[in-house]
Design an enzyme around this catalytic site. Structure first.
Site: not given
Ligand code: MN
Length: 264
Positions: A132, A236, A238
């Site tokens: 990001c 994202h 993660e």
């Protein structure tokens, strides 16, 4: 005499065993960039930490500092770096544009730390994953620019890039170049990603290329041309990975593998 020789042999075997460089069996250390926290905290979201652990790495949060010597020392102790998401990057200072009225929060201390960290990490040959803001920062650090606000600056955009659905839920499609690092990492040429950004890569930094886009043409991934270890994604991964959804686990596993390979 025989006893003495046996003792010497045992000693030799012991020394040889423990003197072996056991680097390959050790988990690599993955540095995670942090945010400034108003000058009273330096922190990184747990999702990055969990993702690194799930991929077999050892996460270490790197605190914000303006001292390049400290940053250099941090980079001697890590095997790879993740540049995390967060605030907007100062457009005037870092890519020569006046701030658009829709520009969000800017943290000068974090900008300086992040830019210094990523430039030094790449110069040192370390694997770097930008996520990001981290992906946008990668682009800016090497001479690219950003859309400061997609809805007001990108004509014809029709995809919602600031989702209201949960973070572990993919909401918009992303088309991935086959042959790119991202394709290699997740094995898909099209996937639904989450999306929490109002900025995006505009002018791509020299030496970098776009490897994924959303259907309205917004850049969703970049990588350094001719490099196997410098890459970034606009979404994202993660959040999925930390929530035990494995679609993007390959991104972190790849980083960990590169970190091990880089160390030897
Ligand atoms: Mn998006």
């Amino acid at each position: 005499m025989k006893k003495f020789l046996t003792l010497i042999m045992i000693l030799l075997v012991t020394v040889v065993t423990f003197a072996q460089p056991q680097k390959s069996s050790k988990k690599p250390i993955i540095g995670i960039s942090s945010t400034w926290g108003g000058g009273i905290a330096t922190s990184a979201p747990l999702n990055y930490v969990k993702s690194v652990m799930r991929a077999g790495g050892v996460p270490v949060v790197l605190p914000v500092t303006d001292d390049p010597q400290l940053i250099a020392r941090m980079l001697e102790t890590v095997d790879a770096v993740i540049m995390t998401g967060g605030e907007d990057i100062d457009p005037l200072k870092w890519f020569g544009e006046e701030p658009h009225p829709a520009l969000g929060e800017v943290i000068p201390e974090r900008d300086l730390f992040d830019i210094t960290l990523i430039r030094m990490a790449v110069a040192k040959g370390l694997p770097v994953l930008g996520i990001c803001r981290g992906e946008q920062l990668m682009n800016v650090a090497f001479g690219g620019s950003l859309y400061q606000d997609i809805p007001s600056q990108v004509k014809g955009t029709y995809v919602k890039h600031m989702q209201k659905a949960p973070g572990y839920y993919g909401t918009h499609s992303v088309m991935i170049e086959t042959g790119s690092l991202l394709y290699k990492q997740i094995g898909l040429d099209s996937v639904a990603t989450n999306s929490f950004h109002h900025q995006a890569v505009k002018f791509v930094a020299p030496g970098f290329k776009v490897t994924a886009r959303s259907k309205d043409g917004i850049v969703e991934a970049i990588e350094k041309i001719g490099s196997s270890k410098v890459f970034g994604v606009q979404f994202h991964p993660e959040v999925f990975t930390a929530n035990d959804i494995d679609t993007f686990l390959g991104i972190f596993k790849y980083l960990v593998e590169e970190a091990i390979g880089n160390r030897q």
